[in-house]
Design an enzyme around this catalytic site. Sequence first.
Site, PDB file in Angstrom:
ATOM      1  N   GLU A  35     -12.389   4.224-118.303  1.00 24.49           N
ATOM      2  CA  GLU A  35     -12.987   3.791-117.035  1.00 24.49           C
ATOM      3  C   GLU A  35     -14.494   3.986-116.973  1.00 24.49           C
ATOM      4  O   GLU A  35     -15.153   3.346-116.189  1.00 24.49           O
ATOM      5  CB  GLU A  35     -12.355   4.548-115.853  1.00 24.49           C
ATOM      6  CG  GLU A  35     -10.975   4.095-115.486  1.00 24.49           C
ATOM      7  CD  GLU A  35     -10.945   2.775-114.731  1.00 24.49           C
ATOM      8  OE1 GLU A  35     -11.996   2.297-114.259  1.00 24.49           O
ATOM      9  OE2 GLU A  35      -9.856   2.208-114.622  1.00 24.49           O
ATOM     10  N   ASP A  44     -16.677  -3.727-108.276  1.00 24.21           N
ATOM     11  CA  ASP A  44     -16.212  -4.011-109.630  1.00 24.21           C
ATOM     12  C   ASP A  44     -16.204  -5.521-109.899  1.00 24.21           C
ATOM     13  O   ASP A  44     -16.648  -6.306-109.061  1.00 24.21           O
ATOM     14  CB  ASP A  44     -14.848  -3.359-109.891  1.00 24.21           C
ATOM     15  CG  ASP A  44     -13.710  -4.006-109.128  1.00 24.21           C
ATOM     16  OD1 ASP A  44     -13.914  -5.055-108.485  1.00 24.21           O
ATOM     17  OD2 ASP A  44     -12.594  -3.461-109.190  1.00 24.21           O
TER      18      ASP A  44
END
Length: 165
Positions: A35, A44
């Site tokens: 991540e 995102d």
Amino acid sequence: MPPSLRKAVAAAIGGGAIAIASVLITGPSGNDGLEGVSYIPYKDIVGVWTVCHGHTGKDIMLGKTYTKAECKALLNKDLATVARQINPYIKVDIPETTRGPLYSFVYNVGAGNFRTSTLLRKINQGDIKGACDQLRRWTYAGGKQWKGLMTRREIEREVCLWGQQ
């Protein structure tokens, strides 16, 4: 998988599936896993507000700079939630080295996607290898295939298969 990540995941096995998932997500140094980390909230690739190691949700405070400790606490809480969400749907015994990558996967794609997946059906049929291979199909976000997701799924698949060797 980078040797440093392989070593860190192997060291986490004794801590169980959540520990394995946590190391996969954060990496050996805390910011070199699947991540990455951002202490400042950002949108995102599909436009979802995200912070730390991929935490999403209404509790994100825009404009706040999160600490390493806050990010670790959010990840621990999120992975415990993932475990509660998906464990009831896994009807067969699987090794922690399979369960950990599944937690990492579900942390990324959501429990709803997992519950209706061929991956889960294969697990419950006892086809662990087939289930782990299904991870390779989950490499798209926003209708586009992403190299980062391809790499992530290969690493999750590799660890998922450790218990099969």
